[in-house]
Motif scaffolding. Structure first.
Motif, PDB file in Angstrom:
ATOM      1  N   ASP A  38       0.861  -1.185   0.000  1.00 50.07           N
ATOM      2  CA  ASP A  38       0.000   0.000   0.000  1.00 50.07           C
ATOM      3  C   ASP A  38       0.899   1.237   0.000  1.00 50.07           C
ATOM      4  OD1 ASP A  38      -2.130  -1.677   0.103  1.00 50.07           O
ATOM      5  OD2 ASP A  38      -2.735  -1.191   2.143  1.00 50.07           O
ATOM      6  N   CYS A  39       0.864   1.988  -1.091  1.00 48.61           N
ATOM      7  CA  CYS A  39       1.795   3.103  -1.286  1.00 48.61           C
ATOM      8  C   CYS A  39       1.085   4.452  -1.292  1.00 48.61           C
ATOM      9  CB  CYS A  39       2.544   2.931  -2.612  1.00 48.61           C
ATOM     10  SG  CYS A  39       3.499   1.394  -2.697  1.00 48.61           S
ATOM     11  N   GLY A  40       1.835   5.478  -0.858  1.00 49.17           N
ATOM     12  CA  GLY A  40       1.287   6.826  -0.846  1.00 49.17           C
ATOM     13  C   GLY A  40       2.045   7.776  -1.737  1.00 49.17           C
ATOM     14  N   SER A  41       3.134   7.301  -2.338  1.00 45.82           N
ATOM     15  CA  SER A  41       3.980   8.168  -3.167  1.00 45.82           C
ATOM     16  C   SER A  41       4.800   7.317  -4.122  1.00 45.82           C
ATOM     17  CB  SER A  41       4.932   8.974  -2.278  1.00 45.82           C
ATOM     18  OG  SER A  41       5.890   8.114  -1.664  1.00 45.82           O
ATOM     19  N   PHE A  42       5.484   8.007  -5.044  1.00 50.60           N
ATOM     20  CA  PHE A  42       6.358   7.277  -5.962  1.00 50.60           C
ATOM     21  C   PHE A  42       7.504   6.618  -5.205  1.00 50.60           C
ATOM     22  CE2 PHE A  42       9.996   6.875  -8.788  1.00 50.60           C
ATOM     23  CZ  PHE A  42       9.425   6.167  -9.848  1.00 50.60           C
ATOM     24  N   GLU A  43       8.022   7.292  -4.186  1.00 49.03           N
ATOM     25  CA  GLU A  43       9.113   6.716  -3.392  1.00 49.03           C
ATOM     26  C   GLU A  43       8.682   5.432  -2.709  1.00 49.03           C
ATOM     27  OE1 GLU A  43      12.385   7.437  -3.181  1.00 49.03           O
ATOM     28  OE2 GLU A  43      11.902   8.737  -4.873  1.00 49.03           O
ATOM     29  N   ASP A  44       7.441   5.407  -2.230  1.00 43.51           N
ATOM     30  CA  ASP A  44       6.916   4.184  -1.622  1.00 43.51           C
ATOM     31  C   ASP A  44       6.883   3.054  -2.651  1.00 43.51           C
ATOM     32  OD1 ASP A  44       6.504   5.661   0.663  1.00 43.51           O
ATOM     33  OD2 ASP A  44       4.327   5.796   0.417  1.00 43.51           O
ATOM     34  N   ALA A  45       6.412   3.371  -3.852  1.00 41.98           N
ATOM     35  CA  ALA A  45       6.329   2.365  -4.913  1.00 41.98           C
ATOM     36  C   ALA A  45       7.725   1.870  -5.286  1.00 41.98           C
ATOM     37  CB  ALA A  45       5.628   2.945  -6.133  1.00 41.98           C
ATOM     38  N   LYS A  46       8.676   2.770  -5.323  1.00 38.17           N
ATOM     39  CA  LYS A  46      10.066   2.389  -5.618  1.00 38.17           C
ATOM     40  C   LYS A  46      10.600   1.453  -4.541  1.00 38.17           C
ATOM     41  CE  LYS A  46      14.598   4.497  -6.475  1.00 38.17           C
ATOM     42  NZ  LYS A  46      15.333   5.800  -6.563  1.00 38.17           N
ATOM     43  N   ARG A  47      10.327   1.787  -3.287  1.00 38.73           N
ATOM     44  CA  ARG A  47      10.747   0.935  -2.162  1.00 38.73           C
ATOM     45  C   ARG A  47      10.121  -0.460  -2.300  1.00 38.73           C
ATOM     46  NH1 ARG A  47       8.739   3.846   1.246  1.00 38.73           N
ATOM     47  NH2 ARG A  47      10.577   5.107   1.682  1.00 38.73           N
ATOM     48  N   ALA A  48       8.850  -0.479  -2.636  1.00 37.26           N
ATOM     49  CA  ALA A  48       8.132  -1.739  -2.765  1.00 37.26           C
ATOM     50  C   ALA A  48       8.682  -2.581  -3.911  1.00 37.26           C
ATOM     51  CB  ALA A  48       6.644  -1.461  -2.973  1.00 37.26           C
ATOM     52  N   VAL A  53       7.956  -6.894  -4.077  1.00 32.40           N
ATOM     53  CA  VAL A  53       6.560  -7.202  -3.761  1.00 32.40           C
ATOM     54  C   VAL A  53       5.840  -7.778  -4.967  1.00 32.40           C
ATOM     55  CG1 VAL A  53       6.438  -5.399  -1.996  1.00 32.40           C
ATOM     56  CG2 VAL A  53       5.698  -4.902  -4.343  1.00 32.40           C
ATOM     57  N   ASP A  54       4.732  -8.422  -4.707  1.00 35.45           N
ATOM     58  CA  ASP A  54       3.959  -9.047  -5.766  1.00 35.45           C
ATOM     59  C   ASP A  54       2.962  -8.090  -6.409  1.00 35.45           C
ATOM     60  OD1 ASP A  54       4.851 -11.977  -5.303  1.00 35.45           O
ATOM     61  OD2 ASP A  54       4.307 -11.240  -3.308  1.00 35.45           O
ATOM     62  N   ILE A  55       2.508  -7.090  -5.646  1.00 40.69           N
ATOM     63  CA  ILE A  55       1.552  -6.086  -6.133  1.00 40.69           C
ATOM     64  C   ILE A  55       1.902  -4.741  -5.510  1.00 40.69           C
ATOM     65  CG2 ILE A  55      -0.868  -5.327  -6.160  1.00 40.69           C
ATOM     66  CD1 ILE A  55      -1.683  -8.258  -5.768  1.00 40.69           C
ATOM     67  N   ILE A  56       1.822  -3.687  -6.309  1.00 36.49           N
ATOM     68  CA  ILE A  56       1.914  -2.315  -5.808  1.00 36.49           C
ATOM     69  C   ILE A  56       0.519  -1.695  -5.919  1.00 36.49           C
ATOM     70  CG2 ILE A  56       2.804   0.011  -6.275  1.00 36.49           C
ATOM     71  CD1 ILE A  56       5.391  -1.289  -7.242  1.00 36.49           C
ATOM     72  N   SER A  57       0.104  -0.956  -4.892  1.00 35.06           N
ATOM     73  CA  SER A  57      -1.200  -0.299  -4.918  1.00 35.06           C
ATOM     74  C   SER A  57      -1.066   1.162  -4.499  1.00 35.06           C
ATOM     75  CB  SER A  57      -2.173  -1.014  -3.985  1.00 35.06           C
ATOM     76  OG  SER A  57      -3.415  -0.347  -3.940  1.00 35.06           O
ATOM     77  N   THR A  58      -1.940   2.007  -5.035  1.00 32.80           N
ATOM     78  CA  THR A  58      -1.925   3.447  -4.707  1.00 32.80           C
ATOM     79  C   THR A  58      -2.800   3.767  -3.503  1.00 32.80           C
ATOM     80  OG1 THR A  58      -3.744   3.875  -6.262  1.00 32.80           O
ATOM     81  CG2 THR A  58      -1.497   4.068  -7.129  1.00 32.80           C
ATOM     82  N   THR A  59      -3.054   2.804  -2.665  1.00 30.13           N
ATOM     83  CA  THR A  59      -3.975   2.900  -1.532  1.00 30.13           C
ATOM     84  C   THR A  59      -3.823   4.160  -0.692  1.00 30.13           C
ATOM     85  OG1 THR A  59      -3.828   0.493  -1.375  1.00 30.13           O
ATOM     86  CG2 THR A  59      -4.865   1.654   0.469  1.00 30.13           C
ATOM     87  N   LEU A  60      -2.584   4.533  -0.383  1.00 29.07           N
ATOM     88  CA  LEU A  60      -2.329   5.619   0.575  1.00 29.07           C
ATOM     89  C   LEU A  60      -2.080   6.971  -0.080  1.00 29.07           C
ATOM     90  CD1 LEU A  60      -0.074   3.664   3.108  1.00 29.07           C
ATOM     91  CD2 LEU A  60      -2.472   4.325   3.389  1.00 29.07           C
ATOM     92  N   ALA A  61      -2.244   7.074  -1.378  1.00 30.35           N
ATOM     93  CA  ALA A  61      -2.026   8.353  -2.062  1.00 30.35           C
ATOM     94  C   ALA A  61      -2.966   9.419  -1.509  1.00 30.35           C
ATOM     95  CB  ALA A  61      -2.245   8.191  -3.562  1.00 30.35           C
ATOM     96  N   GLY A  62      -2.399  10.509  -1.021  1.00 33.15           N
ATOM     97  CA  GLY A  62      -3.198  11.589  -0.463  1.00 33.15           C
ATOM     98  C   GLY A  62      -3.415  11.476   1.028  1.00 33.15           C
ATOM     99  N   TYR A  63      -2.875  10.421   1.655  1.00 34.88           N
ATOM    100  CA  TYR A  63      -3.102  10.209   3.080  1.00 34.88           C
ATOM    101  C   TYR A  63      -1.825  10.232   3.929  1.00 34.88           C
ATOM    102  CZ  TYR A  63      -7.706   8.687   1.498  1.00 34.88           C
ATOM    103  OH  TYR A  63      -8.952   8.645   0.911  1.00 34.88           O
ATOM    104  N   THR A  64      -0.675  10.383   3.282  1.00 32.82           N
ATOM    105  CA  THR A  64       0.590  10.357   4.031  1.00 32.82           C
ATOM    106  C   THR A  64       1.295  11.708   4.057  1.00 32.82           C
ATOM    107  OG1 THR A  64       1.843   9.671   2.071  1.00 32.82           O
ATOM    108  CG2 THR A  64       0.928   7.917   3.474  1.00 32.82           C
ATOM    109  N   GLY A  65       0.691  12.719   3.432  1.00 29.83           N
ATOM    110  CA  GLY A  65       1.288  14.046   3.423  1.00 29.83           C
ATOM    111  C   GLY A  65       2.283  14.284   2.309  1.00 29.83           C
ATOM    112  N   GLU A  66       2.543  13.270   1.507  1.00 30.61           N
ATOM    113  CA  GLU A  66       3.527  13.416   0.427  1.00 30.61           C
ATOM    114  C   GLU A  66       2.905  13.878  -0.883  1.00 30.61           C
ATOM    115  OE1 GLU A  66       6.788  10.228   0.644  1.00 30.61           O
ATOM    116  OE2 GLU A  66       5.104   9.303   1.719  1.00 30.61           O
TER     117      GLU A  66
END
Length: 224
Positions: free
Chosen positions: A127-137, A142-155
């Motif tokens: 569950d990612c909130g930014s491009f950096e999160d997706a890069k980390r994942a 990981v098997d799946i990347i999701s934009t779940t947290l976009a807009g909720y982490t302040g980034e």
């Protein structure tokens, strides 16, 4: 790609969750809603909490994406390896984790948690909130990347609908990883737009399974 994940390509996943204090907050109710979503064509169910995961797994035939929310700030979506393993024991086919760089409850990094779960044979959704999160994942494998947290982490700013810009950026950067659009998908048109932007699949929650929110939308429209 794991066959279970491959089967979700181009499909709708429904998130079935209710919050503490709400009238529908009961595992049997969540299981009934999940079954109704399955009948309607949902290719998988996303749900939270061990009781809900167990009840839903016993009611549906489609894959279950499980998570365990604890707390309300920082990393609260499956915040430790223990939480993740408990989700598997409850019946999760895939476990969703907060993929931000924020401290996790047990002190493990996201990469360490993912590695341990993969050693267990567990499929991991980030569950990612930014491009950096997706890069980390992606780097964690990981098997799946999701934009779940976009807009909720302040980034990133919270968009009115799904964060299509982030979705497209992640899809382009990591072509070998399934990228799911989740978060504020409130209409069929928005879901179609996400697929058009390259989403592997789309998760819809509130607009299908949260009648209180849907009622407020119609109330606002009717009453101005």
């Amino acid at each position: 790609m794991h066959p279970l994940i491959a089967g979700l390509s181009g499909k709708l996943i429904v998130s079935v969750q209710a919050y503490l204090g709400e009238p529908m907050r009961h595992p049997e109710t969540m299981a009934q809603i999940a079954r109704a979503a399955e009948i309607g064509g949902a290719a998988a169910i996303r749900c939270q909490g061990l009781s809900d995961i167990s009840a839903i797994k016993g009611r549906v035939d489609v894959p279950v994406i499980g998570l365990w929310k604890e707390g309300h700030e920082g990393v609260y979506i499956t915040p430790s390896l223990r939480h993740a393993r408990a989700c598997v024991m409850a019946g999760s086919d895939i476990v969703a984790l907060d993929a931000t760089g924020r401290p996790r409850l047990d002190g493990l990094t996201f990469d360490q948690t993912t590695r341990a779960l993969h050693e267990d044979g567990t499929l991991v959704m980030a569950d990612c909130g930014s491009f950096e999160d997706a890069k980390r994942a992606a780097h964690a494998g990981v098997d799946i990347i999701s934009t779940t947290l976009a807009g909720y982490t302040g980034e990133r700013a919270k968009t009115d609908g799904p964060d299509i810009e982030l979705l497209a950026e992640v899809v382009a950067a990591f072509p070998g990883v399934p990228v799911i659009c989740e978060g504020r998908v409130h209409t069929p048109e928005q879901a179609a737009a996400a697929i058009g932007a390259g989403a592997f699949a789309v998760i819809v929650g509130t607009a299908i399974t949260h009648p209180t929110s849907i009622t407020t939308w119609f109330k606002a429209a009717v009453e101005g």
